[in-house]
Design a protein around this motif. Structure first.
Motif, mmCIF file in Angstrom:
data_model
loop_
_atom_site.group_PDB
_atom_site.id
_atom_site.type_symbol
_atom_site.label_atom_id
_atom_site.label_comp_id
_atom_site.label_asym_id
_atom_site.label_seq_id
_atom_site.Cartn_x
_atom_site.Cartn_y
_atom_site.Cartn_z
ATOM 1 N N ILE A 123 0.869 -1.168 0.000
ATOM 2 C CA ILE A 123 0.000 0.000 0.000
ATOM 3 C C ILE A 123 0.911 1.225 0.000
ATOM 4 N N ILE A 124 0.924 1.955 -1.107
ATOM 5 C CA ILE A 124 1.859 3.065 -1.280
ATOM 6 C C ILE A 124 1.098 4.325 -1.675
ATOM 7 N N PHE A 125 1.467 5.442 -1.051
ATOM 8 C CA PHE A 125 0.862 6.720 -1.415
ATOM 9 C C PHE A 125 1.971 7.708 -1.730
ATOM 10 N N GLN A 126 2.023 8.149 -2.996
ATOM 11 C CA GLN A 126 3.027 9.112 -3.459
ATOM 12 C C GLN A 126 4.432 8.684 -3.055
ATOM 13 N N GLY A 127 4.717 7.408 -3.282
ATOM 14 C CA GLY A 127 6.047 6.880 -3.026
ATOM 15 C C GLY A 127 6.305 6.459 -1.593
ATOM 16 N N GLU A 128 5.377 6.738 -0.692
ATOM 17 C CA GLU A 128 5.562 6.382 0.717
ATOM 18 C C GLU A 128 4.828 5.082 1.038
ATOM 19 N N PRO A 129 5.549 4.033 1.503
ATOM 20 C CA PRO A 129 4.881 2.780 1.871
ATOM 21 C C PRO A 129 4.076 2.948 3.155
ATOM 22 N N LEU A 130 2.800 2.604 3.089
ATOM 23 C CA LEU A 130 1.911 2.758 4.239
ATOM 24 C C LEU A 130 1.528 1.428 4.870
ATOM 25 N N GLY A 131 1.615 0.339 4.095
ATOM 26 C CA GLY A 131 1.208 -0.954 4.629
ATOM 27 C C GLY A 131 1.148 -2.015 3.547
ATOM 28 N N PHE A 132 0.358 -3.076 3.814
ATOM 29 C CA PHE A 132 0.288 -4.213 2.896
ATOM 30 C C PHE A 132 -1.102 -4.847 2.955
ATOM 31 N N ILE A 133 -1.524 -5.419 1.826
ATOM 32 C CA ILE A 133 -2.714 -6.273 1.788
ATOM 33 C C ILE A 133 -2.238 -7.700 1.579
ATOM 34 N N ASN A 134 -2.726 -8.618 2.410
ATOM 35 C CA ASN A 134 -2.351 -10.023 2.317
ATOM 36 C C ASN A 134 -3.589 -10.868 2.045
ATOM 37 N N VAL A 135 -3.470 -11.776 1.088
ATOM 38 C CA VAL A 135 -4.598 -12.644 0.729
ATOM 39 C C VAL A 135 -4.115 -14.087 0.734
ATOM 40 N N ASP A 136 -4.873 -14.959 1.426
ATOM 41 C CA ASP A 136 -4.465 -16.357 1.584
ATOM 42 C C ASP A 136 -5.526 -17.308 1.053
ATOM 43 N N SER A 137 -5.051 -18.467 0.592
ATOM 44 C CA SER A 137 -5.969 -19.491 0.090
ATOM 45 C C SER A 137 -5.524 -20.870 0.569
ATOM 46 N N THR A 138 -6.502 -21.760 0.747
ATOM 47 C CA THR A 138 -6.202 -23.139 1.131
ATOM 48 C C THR A 138 -5.784 -23.975 -0.078
ATOM 49 N N GLU A 139 -5.948 -23.416 -1.279
ATOM 50 C CA GLU A 139 -5.634 -24.150 -2.502
ATOM 51 C C GLU A 139 -4.265 -23.767 -3.050
ATOM 52 N N LEU A 140 -3.614 -24.728 -3.667
ATOM 53 C CA LEU A 140 -2.364 -24.462 -4.359
ATOM 54 C C LEU A 140 -2.634 -23.655 -5.624
ATOM 55 N N ASP A 141 -1.751 -22.722 -5.926
ATOM 56 C CA ASP A 141 -1.820 -21.963 -7.177
ATOM 57 C C ASP A 141 -3.226 -21.403 -7.406
ATOM 58 N N ALA A 142 -3.747 -20.729 -6.381
ATOM 59 C CA ALA A 142 -5.137 -20.266 -6.431
ATOM 60 C C ALA A 142 -5.304 -18.960 -7.192
ATOM 61 N N PHE A 143 -4.209 -18.244 -7.440
ATOM 62 C CA PHE A 143 -4.322 -16.918 -8.025
ATOM 63 C C PHE A 143 -3.564 -16.825 -9.351
ATOM 64 N N THR A 144 -3.758 -15.694 -10.041
ATOM 65 C CA THR A 144 -3.130 -15.483 -11.342
ATOM 66 C C THR A 144 -2.536 -14.077 -11.410
ATOM 67 N N ALA A 145 -1.883 -13.777 -12.530
ATOM 68 C CA ALA A 145 -1.329 -12.439 -12.736
ATOM 69 C C ALA A 145 -2.438 -11.391 -12.774
ATOM 70 N N VAL A 146 -3.613 -11.781 -13.246
ATOM 71 C CA VAL A 146 -4.754 -10.860 -13.264
ATOM 72 C C VAL A 146 -5.126 -10.459 -11.836
ATOM 73 N N HIS A 147 -5.091 -11.427 -10.923
ATOM 74 C CA HIS A 147 -5.403 -11.145 -9.525
ATOM 75 C C HIS A 147 -4.384 -10.179 -8.919
ATOM 76 N N GLU A 148 -3.136 -10.281 -9.338
ATOM 77 C CA GLU A 148 -2.114 -9.358 -8.841
ATOM 78 C C GLU A 148 -2.485 -7.916 -9.169
ATOM 79 N N GLN A 149 -2.894 -7.685 -10.399
ATOM 80 C CA GLN A 149 -3.249 -6.327 -10.819
ATOM 81 C C GLN A 149 -4.514 -5.846 -10.121
ATOM 82 N N ARG A 150 -5.455 -6.743 -9.897
ATOM 83 C CA ARG A 150 -6.667 -6.363 -9.171
ATOM 84 C C ARG A 150 -6.330 -5.971 -7.740
ATOM 85 N N LEU A 151 -5.464 -6.763 -7.119
ATOM 86 C CA LEU A 151 -5.091 -6.470 -5.737
ATOM 87 C C LEU A 151 -4.346 -5.142 -5.648
ATOM 88 N N LEU A 152 -3.531 -4.857 -6.643
ATOM 89 C CA LEU A 152 -2.792 -3.594 -6.662
ATOM 90 C C LEU A 152 -3.758 -2.407 -6.767
#
Length: 219
Positions: A123-152
Motif C-alpha cells: 500500500i503506497i501513497f506518493q512513493g511512501e509505503p503505508l502498509g500491505f494487503i495479504n490474501v491467503d488461500s487453502t488451494e495451491l496456485d489459487a491466483f493469477t497475474a490478473v489477480h495481482e493487478q486487481r489487488l494492486l
C-alpha cells in the motif's frame, strides 16, 4: 465481462465509501468485502506500517481457521524479518506465491498452517509505503497475474483512505494544539485586565460583553 464489471463496481463502491467517511475501519471492512467479489480468498488482512513494524489492523476469514480476532490484531511483524514484506516494499509491486511451502521466505506462524498459496500487494501513497494487503488461500496456485493487478488496484484505494485518515488526525491535532494556545492567551489577557487598576469595559452593539473587577468596584 462479468469479472470486469464486478471489478469496476467494487472499486466504485470503495471510492464512494472513502468519500463519505473518514472512519478508516469502515473503509477497510468495505475493501475486504469487495475484494472477495473479484479475488476469492479464504482469509485476508490489511497491515499498516509503523516505523519498521507491520501490524494487522483489519482482517477477514481467519476465525474460520481457529484464530481469535484479538490475537490477530495483536500480531506484529518486523518488516526486515519478512522477505515477503521487504520485497514488496522495495519493488512496489505485488507478490504471488503459488505454493508457500516451497517458498524459502515463508514463515509459518500459529494457526496459519492451512495456507497453501498467497498473494500480497504493498500500500503506497506518493512513493511512501503505508502498509500491505495479504490474501491467503487453502488451494495451491489459487491466483493469477490478473489477480495481482486487481489487488494492486485495491491497494491504491486503501492508500487514499489511509492518507485521508492520517490527514484528518493531523488536522485534529493541529486544531487541538491551536485551541490550547488560544485558551492560554485568553487567560493571560484576562489576568492582565483583572489585575490592572483601571476600569475597563468592552461593549458590542450597545451590550456589555466584558467588564473587569475594577470597573465593577468603580460603579
Amino acid at each position: 465481462e462479468r469479472e470486469q464489471r464486478s471489478m469496476v463496481e467494487s472499486l466504485h463502491d470503495i471510492a464512494l465509501t472513502i468519500n463519505s467517511t473518514l472512519e478508516l475501519d469502515n473503509v477497510l471492512d468495505r475493501v475486504l468485502e469487495n475484494l472477495s467479489r473479484v479475488l476469492p480468498y479464504d482469509a485476508a488482512s490489511i497491515m499498516v506500517k509503523r516505523g519498521d513494524i507491520a501490524q494487522i489492523i483489519r482482517h477477514a476469514g481467519h476465525e474460520r481457521f481457529g484464530s481469535e480476532a484479538a490475537s490477530i490484531y495483536d500480531y506484529e511483524l518486523k518488516i526486515a524479518d519478512s522477505p515477503i514484506l521487504t520485497e514488496m516494499m522495495h519493488t512496489g509491486q505485488p507478490l504471488y506465491i503459488p505454493d508457500v511451502r516451497g517458498y524459502p521466505g515463508w514463515k509459518v506462524v500459529p494457526s496459519t498452517e492451512w495456507i497453501r498459496s498467497y498473494i500480497g500487494a504493498p500500500i503506497i501513497f506518493q512513493g511512501e509505503p503505508l502498509g500491505f494487503i495479504n490474501v491467503d488461500s487453502t488451494e495451491l496456485d489459487a491466483f493469477t497475474a490478473v489477480h495481482e493487478q486487481r489487488l494492486l488496484a485495491f491497494a491504491s484505494q486503501v492508500s487514499i483512505a489511509m492518507r485521508n485518515a492520517r490527514r484528518a488526525s493531523e488536522l485534529e491535532d493541529e486544531v487541538r494544539s491551536r485551541t490550547h494556545e488560544l485558551d492560554v492567551e485568553r487567560r493571560s489577557i484576562q489576568s492582565i485586565l483583572e489585575a490592572t487598576g483601571e476600569g475597563i469595559i468592552y461593549t458590542k452593539d450597545g451590550e456589555i460583553e466584558y467588564a473587569n473587577e475594577t470597573f465593577y468596584q468603580m460603579t
